[in-house]
Every structure is written in C-alpha cells, then in structure tokens.
Design an enzyme around this catalytic site. Structure first.
Site, PDB file in Angstrom:
ATOM      1  N   GLY A   8       0.923  -1.254  -0.155  1.00 28.47           N
ATOM      2  CA  GLY A   8       0.046  -0.224   0.074  1.00 28.47           C
ATOM      3  C   GLY A   8       0.922   1.302   0.066  1.00 28.47           C
ATOM      4  N   VAL A  54       2.177  -5.650   3.377  1.00 26.28           N
ATOM      5  CA  VAL A  54       1.522  -6.920   4.180  1.00 26.28           C
ATOM      6  C   VAL A  54       2.205  -8.208   4.255  1.00 26.28           C
ATOM      7  CG1 VAL A  54      -0.639  -8.112   4.744  1.00 26.28           C
ATOM      8  CG2 VAL A  54      -0.648  -5.518   4.040  1.00 26.28           C
ATOM      9  N   LYS A  94       0.811  -6.405   8.938  1.00 25.05           N
ATOM     10  CA  LYS A  94       1.148  -5.093   8.408  1.00 25.05           C
ATOM     11  C   LYS A  94       2.190  -4.195   8.703  1.00 25.05           C
ATOM     12  CE  LYS A  94      -2.136  -0.922   6.992  1.00 25.05           C
ATOM     13  NZ  LYS A  94      -3.473  -0.406   7.394  1.00 25.05           N
ATOM     14  N   ASP A 107     -12.896   4.100   3.323  1.00 24.78           N
ATOM     15  CA  ASP A 107     -11.991   3.329   2.295  1.00 24.78           C
ATOM     16  C   ASP A 107     -12.930   1.754   1.879  1.00 24.78           C
ATOM     17  OD1 ASP A 107     -10.526   3.104   0.026  1.00 24.78           O
ATOM     18  OD2 ASP A 107      -8.581   2.514   1.251  1.00 24.78           O
TER      19      ASP A 107
END
Length: 382
Positions: A101, A106, A115, A205
């Site tokens: 991300g 991850v 994470k 999100d």
C-alpha cells in the site's frame, strides 16, 4: 531485514504493461470475461502476481500460468501458500509478501498477517497510530481483529491480524460472484458498517480488496482502517472540515469530489452500493470507471463516468450540493444517464432496488447500514 522487494524496483513499467496485454488477450480468447472487462481482469491478475510473487521468476511464472492454462475448477488455488523460505519480521518467521500500500506492506506468516508500516511520517489521511487506537476500541464479529502490535528489527510498527486467504476483490477477479456469497458478504459488510457508524466512525475506504474472506464461502471481515475518521481521535480533522482525498478509484462518493468537507457515513454507503452493483454484474464490473487516484485527471474522469452512467445531477436531485464549495451544476454538458434496469439487466430485482437506494447523489437519502440490513435483498439471507 532482507530486501525482498528489490526485484520489483527493477521491473520496468513497460514489462508490466506487456504482461497485462498478454493476459488480456488470453482472457478474451478463453471467454473468461467480456471484451469490455478483459483489461480490468488482466490488470487484477497481473497486480495479484506482482503482489504475491517472491521473485521475478515467480512473477513471470504466475503470469505465464494464467495465459497457458485453463482456469481452476475449484477454489484450492486461492488457498495455496507461497513457495520459498520467506523472511523474518521481528519474532515472526517465514514471512511472505502478499500486498503493498501507500504506507505499508503486508506479509503472511503461518496463520497471521503482518501489516508493516513503511513510512516513518504520517501521510494524512493515513495515520497508523490512529489506526491502532481505533482498532483497539472495536469489537465486532465482521471487523478484522487486531491481535497485537510490535516492532520489527528496523523499529517499524507492525500490526498483527488473523490471516484471511481471500478478498472479495480476488473473488471478483476470478469470475461471477454467486448470489449466495454476495448476500453473505454484504450482510457482513453492512453489519460492520452499522456498528462503526453507530460509534461515529467513518471507514472512508470501503472497497472489495478491504473485505477479507475466511474461505470461498465467507464469512467476510471489513479491514484496513488506515484512513478511517474517528470523532475524537481524528484531532486534525474537525467534523466540518474533513480531508477530501479519501476512498479509492470508482468507489469514491460524489460529495468528496465536489468539495463537501462535512461529509458523513453516507460515503461508506455509496461505496458499498457501487461494490454491490459490481458483484451482481455477469461478469463482475463496477458501474463507474476511474483511473488510479495517483494519476492526473482521475477525479474528472470519475465525475464524467458517474454523470454519464446515472445522469448529471440537478438542484432538485442533489439539493445538498447547492452549498458545496464546488457545486456540480451548470456542467458544460448534461447527460441523461441510465436506469438501473438498463445498467443491470440480469440482476436480481431486490438487489437492483437496494443499489438504487444506495448509489444516489443526495447522501441523506441513501439507506443507512441498519436500513440496508433490513432490506428484502439481505433480510432473507439464509
């Protein structure tokens, strides 16, 4: 820690594009997707290979396997572990990269997902410290549970979660989503959102890749609270002046595109409605088109797609927008839009009715999560 992503930095964009084009041709040739959606399916398949492969060789092999073999007839391929020994992250051994991300990576290690926060400074609205505090407050069966936090050998924050082998995005990329699974997933999603919204929290999100599945049959868990808004923890975002750059691509709500910083939980409901419309299509296809958020022109492209699909809004259909900092009226061209019967001709009638009551401009007239759970489409879930 071993630099496991070095091979990705050496992979040229032109090579990735060539693989996407090769995948697109193979998907069209095998009839796995319509011509209009083959590129999206190819992009999803290449992205999955890029995120889950431990080496360039593994990435190439994954792309080649998709183009040279028939699709699997069962769900076992979803659950396979990556090859290779993996790396060490803190006290966790045999960690395999599964996703990246903006501020994190991850990894999977046995039965947990790690994470790892890769940015040392907050990139608002991404705030890992706030994410941890929010997750520690939450307790709901359909929200992923934060098991613990720790630091890796480089001092980076690591959040530990139960590992879930699937996402709704991966299910969508493999072909049509069964009606039963769709109902189960959205029942779980709306249950999670009803709980969050009752606490005054906005996820911000909601998208298929953030709905995790424990198996090809569910249950589903809402994840990734990195950009969530909290009524007391989001100290730099007063309720009337929230950050607008939230949401992802085609799931972004229209009020955030036109400068309404006072938006509320309705943005989650819009995103959920877009997801549902995507799932009930055969093959799955989101009703709106948008470039990645980082690309120039992404916002205008999404606005045009929304207007062309469901029609240009008016002061009568979107009264709250009169007070937005950038009202959407007097657009250079008005589009009549299409009905949901036209957009989803083969979808379940109750599903279309639920979508119609979620994907609408006026945020105050969208169903709440509790109301969505009571809708006939989900109330009859077995």
């Amino acid at each position: 820690m071993a630099p496991v992503s070095d091979w990705r930095s050496s992979l040229r964009a032109v090579d990735r594009y060539a693989n996407i084009e090769k995948l697109k041709r193979a998907i069209e040739a095998k009839g796995l997707s319509s011509t209009g959606t083959a590129h999206k399916a190819a992009f999803a398949a290449e992205t999955d290979a890029y995120n889950t492969s431990e080496s360039r060789e593994a990435y190439d092999a994954a792309c080649n396997a998709i183009t040279s073999q028939e699709p699997p007839t069962d769900d076992s391929s979803f659950l396979q572990d990556p090859d290779g020994p993996g790396i060490t992250i803190g006290r966790f051994q045999n960690c395999h990269h599964i996703a990246s991300g903006l501020v994190s990576e991850v990894y999977k290690s046995e039965a947990v997902a790690l994470k790892v926060i890769t940015e040392t400074h907050n990139v608002e609205p991404h705030n890992p410290g706030r994410e941890v505090k929010i997750l520690q407050q939450l307790s709901h069966a359909s929200i992923i549970k934060l098991s613990e936090t720790c630091r890796d050998q480089d001092g980076r924050l690591v959040m530990v979660f139960p590992f879930m082998p699937l996402t709704l995005a991966k299910i969508i990329s493999s072909g049509p989503v069964s009606p039963d699974l769709t109902r189960r997933c959205f029942h779980d999603l709306f249950s999670a959102l009803a709980y969050l919204h009752g606490e005054g929290i906005i996820h911000r999100d909601v998208k298929p890749s953030n709905l995790l599945l424990a198996s090809p049959n569910g249950p589903a868990y809402l994840s990734d609270f990195g950009t969530a808004w909290h009524p007391t923890l989001s100290t730099n975002e007063p309720a009337h002046h929230k950050i607008l750059e939230v949401g992802t691509t085609c799931y972004r709500a229209p009020e955030t595109l036109f400068g309404n910083r006072s938006y509320g939980s309705g943005i989650d409901m819009w995103a959920a409605g877009v997801m549902l419309a995507e799932c009930v299509q055969t093959p799955p296809k989101a009703p709106f088109e948008s470039r990645d958020t980082s690309e120039d022109g992404n916002q205008l492209g999404l606005i045009l797609s929304i207007f062309k699909t469901i029609g240009t809004p008016t002061k009568e259909t979107w009264p709250e927008a009169v007070n937005f900092s950038t009202p959407p009226f007097e657009w250079y061209q008005e589009f009549p839009g299409h009905s949901w019967d036209e957009l989803l001709p083969n979808a379940d009638e109750e599903a279309k009715d639920l979508i119609k009551k979620l994907v609408r401009y006026e945020s105050g007239s969208r169903l709440t999560a509790i109301q969505a759970l009571e809708h006939p489409y989900l109330a009859a879930k077995g």
